[in-house]
Structure formats: structure tokens, C-alpha cells
Design a protein around this motif. Structure first.
Motif, mmCIF file in Angstrom:
data_model
loop_
_atom_site.group_PDB
_atom_site.id
_atom_site.type_symbol
_atom_site.label_atom_id
_atom_site.label_comp_id
_atom_site.label_asym_id
_atom_site.label_seq_id
_atom_site.Cartn_x
_atom_site.Cartn_y
_atom_site.Cartn_z
ATOM 1 N N UNK A 155 0.441 -1.256 0.292
ATOM 2 C CA UNK A 155 0.153 0.306 0.248
ATOM 3 C C UNK A 155 0.674 1.295 0.038
ATOM 4 N N UNK A 156 2.174 1.227 0.113
ATOM 5 C CA UNK A 156 3.092 2.326 0.156
ATOM 6 C C UNK A 156 4.017 2.210 -0.724
ATOM 7 N N UNK A 157 4.511 2.927 -1.884
ATOM 8 C CA UNK A 157 5.573 2.586 -3.408
ATOM 9 C C UNK A 157 6.125 3.737 -3.005
ATOM 10 N N UNK A 158 7.419 3.381 -2.884
ATOM 11 C CA UNK A 158 8.849 4.568 -2.934
ATOM 12 C C UNK A 158 9.512 4.680 -4.310
ATOM 13 N N UNK A 159 10.175 4.950 -4.956
ATOM 14 C CA UNK A 159 11.022 5.186 -5.792
ATOM 15 C C UNK A 159 12.232 6.025 -5.219
ATOM 16 N N UNK A 160 13.493 5.082 -5.047
ATOM 17 C CA UNK A 160 15.056 6.107 -5.233
ATOM 18 C C UNK A 160 15.782 6.128 -6.160
#
Lengths: 113, 113
Positions: free
Chosen positions: A31-36
Motif C-alpha cells: 500500500x505504499x510505493x517509493x522510488x529511490x
């Protein structure tokens, strides 16, 4: 199962053009997505995140799109610059951003002058 | 801007030796993490730590690994008897709440000979 995968391992873009980096995830519970962004020899640097109750979020020169129907995430970088050269990872959390981050395998973005 | 710091930046050790990797998380953060990245591979979760105890650990985090928060600022990862396959970049991360993203340190490059 838990997995985050990337469609392309490398992407070459002309300086000034827009870049689009794609990512597929398989866990419907995420439910939570990140781009690094990771530059050579450095740690992952936060770029932008999005929660599953949204389908689009914009930052400075970056936009993240989330399509929960097909479990797809993308990162758009506008007017790509030489400093954008790096490996980009999509990543996901399940239940909360304090839980473990599951990283995808990364896409290397290179910029042509 | 506050950041996660790690020491040393590089460590070379002999197989079977103990190593301690050190991290100073962002000062008001409450959740702490260790990840590792074997050369050319994706970042993998090792362990999370909250309220002075381990919250979650991966299968990589076996009995040879331990974590400690010896004082109010440091967060350490100890490998009791290093193996060749422990050679990797080790990243510390922290976050303040369950709604914030995790911020990563620059990493320690560990080489086991």
C-alpha cells in the motif's frame, strides 16, 4: 508472493527528453510505493512516494503513476539532465512505511548529450 | 538537512573475524533498519528495530548477526564470524513515524577476504 520487478534493466535517454521508468509489483497487499535513486557508491536516495489510495503524485520534475489494476508503477522524469544518471529502484512497503522495504532489481538510466 | 551517517565507509576483514558497522540515524527517528546490497544486485532487507528490540528480520539475518542501540544516537550491526559471502554494501536507514519514508545512509562497503 512478495516481489517487485522492473521491465527494463537499462534506459538511455537524450538530455532534455523525458524519461519513463516502469515497474511491476505482485503483492496486492502493498500500500505504499517509493522510488529511490542510487548513484554509484552511494546509498538509495528518496525521490518520491505514493500511497495506494492515489494514482498520481507529482514532485519537482518527477511524477509517479500507480495503476493498481495491473499492479504497475512508473516514474517520469521531465527534461532529463546529466545529474539524473543513476540506478532507479522502485520499492514497496506492506501495511506501513515503517515496515521493511522490498526493492526491485533497478533500472540504470544513462543520459546521452 | 538531517541525514543518516555510517562508519566506516570501507572495511576489509579476514574471514572468521568480527566486524561492527556503525550508524547514526536521524536524531528524532524511532525506527531503524539494516539492509545490504551485494555488488550488482538489489538492496535486501536484513532487520528492523524499534523500541529497543528487533521488529522483523529476514532469513539472511541469522545467528551470526546482531543489532544494538548502545546509546541514544548509535545503531550498530555486528557480524560475529564473517564469511566470504558477507561481502556487500551495508546500508542503515531510519524513519520517524509509520507515515514517513525511510532515509538511507551512504553505506559501508564490507570486503571479507
Amino acid at each position: 508472493g512478495e516481489s517487485v520487478g522492473l521491465h527494463l534493466p537499462t534506459l538511455s535517454v537524450q538530455e532534455g527528453d523525458n524519461s519513463i521508468i516502469n515497474c511491476a509489483y505482485s503483492n496486492s497487499a502493498s500500500d505504499y510505493f517509493i522510488w529511490y535513486k542510487q548513484e554509484s557508491g552511494k546509498g538509495p536516495q528518496f525521490i518520491i512516494d505514493i500511497r495506494s489510495n492515489m494514482d498520481k503524485r507529482q514532485g519537482q520534475r518527477v511524477t509517479v503513476l500507480l495503476n493498481k489494476t495491473v499492479k504497475h508503477l512508473s516514474l517520469q522524469i521531465a527534461a532529463t539532465q546529466p545529474g539524473d544518471s543513476a540506478v532507479y529502484f522502485c520499492a514497496e512497503n506492506i501495511h506501513s512505511s515503517a515496515s521493511k522495504i522490498i526493492f526491485g532489481s533497478g533500472t540504470r538510466l544513462s543520459i546521452r548529450p | 538537512e538531517p541525514e543518516v551517517t555510517q562508519t566506516p565507509s570501507h572495511q576489509v576483514t579476514q574471514m572468521g573475524q568480527e566486524v561492527i558497522l556503525r550508524c547514526v540515524p536521524i536524531s528524532n527517528h524511532l525506527y531503524f533498519y539494516w539492509y545490504r546490497q551485494i555488488l550488482g544486485q538489489k538492496v535486501e532487507f536484513l532487520v528492523s528495530f524499534y523500541n529497543n528490540e528487533i521488529s522483523e528480520k529476514s532469513e539472511i539475518f541469522d545467528d551470526q548477526f546482531s543489532v544494538e542501540r548502545p546509546d541514544g544516537s548509535n545503531f550498530t550491526l555486528k557480524i560475529r564470524s564473517t564469511k566470504l559471502e558477507d561481502s556487500a554494501m551495508y546500508f542503515c536507514a531510519s524513519t520517524g513515524t509509520e507515515q514517513e519514508t525511510q532515509y538511507f545512509g551512504p553505506g559501508t562497503r564490507l570486503l571479507v577476504l
